[in-house]
Enzyme design. Sequence first.
Site, short mmCIF file in Angstrom:
data_model
loop_
_atom_site.label_atom_id
_atom_site.label_comp_id
_atom_site.label_asym_id
_atom_site.label_seq_id
_atom_site.Cartn_x
_atom_site.Cartn_y
_atom_site.Cartn_z
N GLN A 106 2.13 -6.47 -3.48
CA GLN A 106 2.53 -6.49 -2.07
C GLN A 106 3.88 -5.77 -1.94
O GLN A 106 4.12 -4.86 -2.70
CB GLN A 106 2.58 -7.92 -1.50
CG GLN A 106 1.22 -8.56 -1.31
CD GLN A 106 0.61 -9.07 -2.60
OE1 GLN A 106 1.28 -9.74 -3.37
NE2 GLN A 106 -0.63 -8.77 -2.82
N LYS A 165 1.96 2.42 -5.17
CA LYS A 165 2.72 2.10 -6.39
C LYS A 165 1.93 2.47 -7.65
O LYS A 165 2.49 2.76 -8.68
CB LYS A 165 3.05 0.59 -6.44
CG LYS A 165 3.90 0.14 -5.27
CD LYS A 165 4.19 -1.35 -5.34
CE LYS A 165 3.09 -2.26 -4.83
NZ LYS A 165 2.87 -2.26 -3.39
N GLY A 216 -4.68 -4.87 -4.07
CA GLY A 216 -5.84 -4.04 -4.35
C GLY A 216 -5.40 -2.65 -4.74
O GLY A 216 -4.65 -2.02 -4.00
N HIS A 217 -5.77 -2.23 -5.92
CA HIS A 217 -5.46 -0.86 -6.30
C HIS A 217 -6.72 -0.23 -6.87
O HIS A 217 -7.50 -0.85 -7.56
CB HIS A 217 -4.30 -0.77 -7.28
CG HIS A 217 -4.16 -1.99 -8.13
ND1 HIS A 217 -3.29 -3.01 -7.82
CD2 HIS A 217 -4.82 -2.38 -9.24
CE1 HIS A 217 -3.42 -3.96 -8.71
NE2 HIS A 217 -4.33 -3.62 -9.59
N ASP A 231 0.81 -1.22 0.00
CA ASP A 231 0.00 0.00 0.00
C ASP A 231 0.84 1.27 0.00
O ASP A 231 0.43 2.29 0.53
CB ASP A 231 -0.97 0.02 1.20
CG ASP A 231 -1.73 -1.27 1.33
OD1 ASP A 231 -2.27 -1.73 0.32
OD2 ASP A 231 -1.78 -1.85 2.44
#
Length: 412
Positions: free
Chosen positions: A229, A26, A50-51, A23
């Site tokens: 990650q 990126k 998750g983005h 998180d």
Amino acid sequence: MLMKANSAAVGDCTAVIGTQWGDEGKGKIIDMLAAEYDVIARACGGANAGHTIVVAGKKHVFRLLPSGCLHEHAQIVLGSGMVIHLPTLIEEIDLLRQAGIDIVPRLKISHEAHILFDFHKLLDGANEDHRAKTGKGIGTTRRGIGPAYCDKAARIGIRMERISENLAEDLSARKDTLQRAYGITIDVDAECRCIEESAKIVASSVTDTVAFLSAMRSSRKHILIEGAQATLLDIDHGTYPYVTSSSTTVAGALQGLGLPPQCIGEVIGVAKAYCTRVGAGDFLTEVQGETGERLRERGGEYGSVTKRPRRCGWLFLPDLQRSAMINGCTCLNITKLDVLDTEEVIRIGVGESQGKAVYKDFAGWMCSTAGVASYERLPKNAQVLIECIEMETGVPIRYIGTGQGRGEMIIR
Ligand code: IMP
């Protein structure tokens, strides 16, 4: 101005790698760089990532497709190291389709990637509940990641190359064992139906991505590796056992994509100007109380997959140094500097003594840096902080994030 593979660097591929516990933000640097790359590749992990992607003006959280997937010129690769939950992938493909983007023709899914089934998710949940009872919960995303990688390592996993086969026999063989050991029932018919339906949509995308990437390199195409990650969650080098089950470093990405080491030119290490973590495990510089709360609210620090509040704290330099060492970072992207705008004192962990962090304190700048796009316009105190991180890590900070918007980034 934006740089694709540094022309002076050895290789032609660029990797963007998280240096903390994930998180780091990126997605933004990927979004900026993606326009200049021909291929965007994800190597490892699954729907635990998750983005947030804005599709047709609406925010969506994508888990499997890389955040660069909206760049319509780019080929998208899901690499061999991934564990793929097909219903989630189909959902993401559908969402894009509704917005007029058909990603399938430019989507390449490794035939070596593993299928993550619904029963892996059930198993992840059962394991996590069991560990939680003994106070040893990892706080996984419950997306089935650990169990899917267990199957892979035990050599009983099912790879994407078998997507068009009838898998009933293999799944039935697992049914009894799981029922007896965990009380978990595999719905063989439902799993098979789901694979069959998914195959109709993505079977044509399943291919030898190793050969594809190699061919891309031969024709001088540029590849952007989107890490998932982050380094401190790496199965080998992270804060074990509070880690994910894949290799999240640049070496892991190369392995997960079947790319040779010398292909790497630029490694952009991404770190927040502070630090967050979701899930359990050591966090030496964690800050409780008002300051932690302020960082969480200002930084919007809630998990994009699980919505859990992220634990917040200060940057810990020894971790950043170690991540830079493991990944061979050629430059850093410090993100969310503006979150610190209201801090009178900004702390940076520089070491550890008797289990506690040792800090160096910096005077805050107490004014808005939101949207600042040139280094010279940063307050002096912010420059001091940036230059300290740079000096202590020995890695140039080339990008500094000052907000969510595309232009809100300093490039040095
Ligand atoms: P798993 O990957 O779901 O097995 O979770 C293992 C640990 O990694 C947990 O602490 C998760 O919160 C963490 N984790 C997994 N994926 C991410 C991510 O994309 N961002 C942040 N933490 C993650």
